[in-house]
Motif scaffolding. Structure first.
Motif, PDB file in Angstrom:
ATOM      1  N   MET A 162     -15.358   6.651  -1.366  1.00  0.00           N
ATOM      2  CA  MET A 162     -14.036   6.072  -1.182  1.00  0.00           C
ATOM      3  C   MET A 162     -14.135   4.543  -1.172  1.00  0.00           C
ATOM      4  N   ALA A 163     -13.236   3.885  -1.882  1.00  0.00           N
ATOM      5  CA  ALA A 163     -13.238   2.423  -1.919  1.00  0.00           C
ATOM      6  C   ALA A 163     -12.956   1.860  -0.531  1.00  0.00           C
ATOM      7  N   LYS A 164     -13.532   0.704  -0.243  1.00  0.00           N
ATOM      8  CA  LYS A 164     -13.504   0.184   1.126  1.00  0.00           C
ATOM      9  C   LYS A 164     -12.788  -1.157   1.290  1.00  0.00           C
ATOM     10  N   ASN A 165     -12.195  -1.700   0.226  1.00  0.00           N
ATOM     11  CA  ASN A 165     -11.556  -3.019   0.323  1.00  0.00           C
ATOM     12  C   ASN A 165     -12.524  -4.054   0.903  1.00  0.00           C
ATOM     13  N   ASP A 166     -13.742  -4.075   0.380  1.00  0.00           N
ATOM     14  CA  ASP A 166     -14.736  -4.986   0.947  1.00  0.00           C
ATOM     15  C   ASP A 166     -15.250  -6.029  -0.044  1.00  0.00           C
ATOM     16  N   LYS A 167     -14.639  -6.090  -1.213  1.00  0.00           N
ATOM     17  CA  LYS A 167     -15.090  -7.073  -2.200  1.00  0.00           C
ATOM     18  C   LYS A 167     -14.537  -8.455  -1.863  1.00  0.00           C
ATOM     19  N   LEU A 170       9.392   2.183  -1.734  1.00  0.00           N
ATOM     20  CA  LEU A 170       8.730   1.256  -2.654  1.00  0.00           C
ATOM     21  C   LEU A 170       7.431   0.737  -2.055  1.00  0.00           C
ATOM     22  N   ALA A 171       7.447   0.394  -0.772  1.00  0.00           N
ATOM     23  CA  ALA A 171       6.228  -0.107  -0.123  1.00  0.00           C
ATOM     24  C   ALA A 171       5.117   0.928  -0.177  1.00  0.00           C
ATOM     25  N   LYS A 172       5.461   2.191   0.011  1.00  0.00           N
ATOM     26  CA  LYS A 172       4.447   3.246  -0.050  1.00  0.00           C
ATOM     27  C   LYS A 172       3.889   3.400  -1.466  1.00  0.00           C
ATOM     28  N   GLU A 173       4.750   3.197  -2.465  1.00  0.00           N
ATOM     29  CA  GLU A 173       4.259   3.203  -3.848  1.00  0.00           C
ATOM     30  C   GLU A 173       3.240   2.087  -4.051  1.00  0.00           C
ATOM     31  N   ILE A 174       3.560   0.903  -3.523  1.00  0.00           N
ATOM     32  CA  ILE A 174       2.656  -0.244  -3.670  1.00  0.00           C
ATOM     33  C   ILE A 174       1.333   0.025  -2.971  1.00  0.00           C
ATOM     34  N   MET A 175       1.393   0.569  -1.741  1.00  0.00           N
ATOM     35  CA  MET A 175       0.173   0.808  -0.968  1.00  0.00           C
ATOM     36  C   MET A 175      -0.679   1.930  -1.560  1.00  0.00           C
ATOM     37  N   SER A 176      -0.100   2.707  -2.491  1.00  0.00           N
ATOM     38  CA  SER A 176      -0.879   3.757  -3.173  1.00  0.00           C
ATOM     39  C   SER A 176      -1.562   3.223  -4.426  1.00  0.00           C
ATOM     40  N   MET A 177      -1.183   2.019  -4.866  1.00  0.00           N
ATOM     41  CA  MET A 177      -1.829   1.406  -6.024  1.00  0.00           C
ATOM     42  C   MET A 177      -3.246   0.968  -5.648  1.00  0.00           C
ATOM     43  N   SER A 178      -4.168   1.063  -6.591  1.00  0.00           N
ATOM     44  CA  SER A 178      -5.545   0.714  -6.260  1.00  0.00           C
ATOM     45  C   SER A 178      -6.333   0.306  -7.495  1.00  0.00           C
ATOM     46  N   ASN A 179      -7.464  -0.335  -7.228  1.00  0.00           N
ATOM     47  CA  ASN A 179      -8.488  -0.559  -8.252  1.00  0.00           C
ATOM     48  C   ASN A 179      -9.812  -0.100  -7.656  1.00  0.00           C
ATOM     49  N   SER A 180     -10.920  -0.491  -8.225  1.00  0.00           N
ATOM     50  CA  SER A 180     -12.205   0.011  -7.745  1.00  0.00           C
ATOM     51  C   SER A 180     -12.550  -0.485  -6.344  1.00  0.00           C
ATOM     52  N   ASP A 181     -11.918  -1.562  -5.895  1.00  0.00           N
ATOM     53  CA  ASP A 181     -12.178  -2.103  -4.551  1.00  0.00           C
ATOM     54  C   ASP A 181     -11.441  -1.319  -3.482  1.00  0.00           C
ATOM     55  N   GLY A 182     -10.240  -0.838  -3.794  1.00  0.00           N
ATOM     56  CA  GLY A 182      -9.451  -0.122  -2.798  1.00  0.00           C
ATOM     57  C   GLY A 182      -7.968  -0.272  -3.069  1.00  0.00           C
ATOM     58  N   ILE A 184      -5.368  -1.247   8.896  1.00  0.00           N
ATOM     59  CA  ILE A 184      -6.403  -2.261   8.676  1.00  0.00           C
ATOM     60  C   ILE A 184      -7.720  -1.579   8.292  1.00  0.00           C
ATOM     61  N   PRO A 185      -8.267  -1.874   7.109  1.00  0.00           N
ATOM     62  CA  PRO A 185      -9.561  -1.282   6.718  1.00  0.00           C
ATOM     63  C   PRO A 185     -10.686  -1.763   7.631  1.00  0.00           C
ATOM     64  N   GLU A 186     -11.734  -0.961   7.762  1.00  0.00           N
ATOM     65  CA  GLU A 186     -12.878  -1.349   8.593  1.00  0.00           C
ATOM     66  C   GLU A 186     -13.461  -2.683   8.142  1.00  0.00           C
ATOM     67  N   SER A 187     -13.424  -2.928   6.831  1.00  0.00           N
ATOM     68  CA  SER A 187     -13.995  -4.161   6.291  1.00  0.00           C
ATOM     69  C   SER A 187     -13.221  -5.405   6.742  1.00  0.00           C
ATOM     70  N   TYR A 188     -12.004  -5.216   7.273  1.00  0.00           N
ATOM     71  CA  TYR A 188     -11.185  -6.335   7.736  1.00  0.00           C
ATOM     72  C   TYR A 188     -11.299  -6.561   9.239  1.00  0.00           C
ATOM     73  N   LYS A 189     -11.955  -5.649   9.967  1.00  0.00           N
ATOM     74  CA  LYS A 189     -11.968  -5.731  11.430  1.00  0.00           C
ATOM     75  C   LYS A 189     -12.648  -7.010  11.930  1.00  0.00           C
ATOM     76  N   ALA A 190     -13.720  -7.430  11.263  1.00  0.00           N
ATOM     77  CA  ALA A 190     -14.403  -8.652  11.700  1.00  0.00           C
ATOM     78  C   ALA A 190     -13.513  -9.869  11.504  1.00  0.00           C
ATOM     79  N   ALA A 191     -12.773  -9.896  10.387  1.00  0.00           N
ATOM     80  CA  ALA A 191     -11.846 -10.999  10.143  1.00  0.00           C
ATOM     81  C   ALA A 191     -10.734 -11.009  11.182  1.00  0.00           C
ATOM     82  N   ALA A 192     -10.282  -9.820  11.591  1.00  0.00           N
ATOM     83  CA  ALA A 192      -9.251  -9.732  12.633  1.00  0.00           C
ATOM     84  C   ALA A 192      -9.776 -10.302  13.945  1.00  0.00           C
ATOM     85  N   ALA A 193     -10.998  -9.922  14.312  1.00  0.00           N
ATOM     86  CA  ALA A 193     -11.585 -10.416  15.558  1.00  0.00           C
ATOM     87  C   ALA A 193     -11.776 -11.929  15.514  1.00  0.00           C
ATOM     88  N   LYS A 194     -12.199 -12.432  14.376  1.00  0.00           N
ATOM     89  CA  LYS A 194     -12.392 -13.880  14.234  1.00  0.00           C
ATOM     90  C   LYS A 194     -11.075 -14.619  14.414  1.00  0.00           C
TER      91      LYS A 194
END
Length: 281
Positions: A1-6, A180-192, A232-242
């Motif tokens: 599963m893509a992780k939005n970490d690029k 419409l927002a749910k349609e947008i949030m379902s769009m993806s590429n190889s990153d997530g 919030i993806p796990e890959s964003y949690k550190a940025a949130a804490a910062k």
């Protein structure tokens, strides 16, 4: 599963879309100014922050394309461009006072030049959030087609209420906008998946930061924004804490009753994961 970490880089640039509510209610007082002035200043500061973070020598590297879309009864791009283009073409500069350490244990105020790309509104208008999201969807869709292996686009919506357009019942407007927002949030590429984050410029629900449960916000307007916000993806949690944004399992990237610091933290959080702290090329 893509992780939005690029991360953003010159080879794999990111797309940041900021949606800015410019309806008549944004002329109301907020945080010692007006909602529109408050939100516009935050957007200008974050664009400048992103440019400065990516500066290399005499110019910023084009690691990101930014589009700011304003919406009232009309929907239009207020500014858009690669970082170098934005750096070279602000509308104007304004002088702000900034508190800074004086080197002797105290604080002093210094004047700084703030580039302005987005101006506050001066006239009343509707809240065509649906139209703004449709334009964002079109931009994100084209970006994904052109950049299938780049970072997934991020959309940040700043609003003080619910959509209202074409004289429709606001509840119907909310239903159409959620779909419409749910349609947008379902769009993806190889990153997530494309991510949507929201900031509510309204104190009626109190201040709630990154809730995981819809029931933590009681107002209908806040629940609507919760519904159109990505988890919030796990890959964003550190940025949130910062950015001093507390998260838990299932937290969504939204803030209700945001003050000046929190609004900037949310927008910076939405872009900072993509930039990382080092290693950009």
């Amino acid at each position: 599963m893509a992780k939005n970490d690029k991360q953003w880089s010159s080879a794999t640039p990111g797309l940041l879309i900021i949606l800015l509510d410019q309806s008549g209610s944004m002329l109301s007082a907020y945080e010692g100014t007006t909602r529109t002035a408050f939100a516009s200043l935050a957007v200008n500061k974050v664009i400048d922050n992103i440019i400065q973070k990516n500066f290399d020598g005499d110019a910023p590297k084009n690691r990101c394309f930014i589009s700011v879309i304003g919406y009232n009864h009309n929907v239009k791009e207020l500014c858009s461009g690669w970082l170098k283009e934005l750096d070279e073409n602000p509308l104007r500069y304004e002088t702000l006072k900034k508190k800074t350490p004086d080197g002797a244990g105290g604080i002093c105020e210094v004047e700084v030049k703030q580039p302005v790309w987005v101006e506050p509104i001066t006239q009343d208008g509707a809240t065509n959030m649906l139209g703004a999201l449709q334009l964002a969807k079109d931009l994100a869709g084209k970006w994904i087609t052109d950049n299938p292996d780049g970072p997934a686009p991020v959309i940040i919506n700043i609003s003080d209420g619910v959509p209202f357009y074409d004289g429709k019942d606001p509840r119907d407007c909310m239903k159409e906008t959620v779909l419409l927002a749910k349609e947008i949030m379902s769009m993806s590429n190889s990153d997530g998946n494309v991510l949507i984050f929201n900031a509510q410029i309204d104190k009626s629900s109190g201040t709630v930061v990154c809730p995981s449960d819809r029931s933590k916000v009681s107002q209908e307007e806040a629940q609507f924004l919760f519904d159109i916000t990505s988890e919030i993806p796990e890959s964003y949690k550190a940025a949130a804490a910062k950015n001093e944004l507390s998260t838990e399992n299932g937290s969504r990237g939204c803030i209700f009753g945001a003050d000046g610091v929190q609004l900037i933290q949310l927008i910076d959080f939405g872009s900072s994961k993509g930039q990382g702290d080092k290693g950009l090329v």
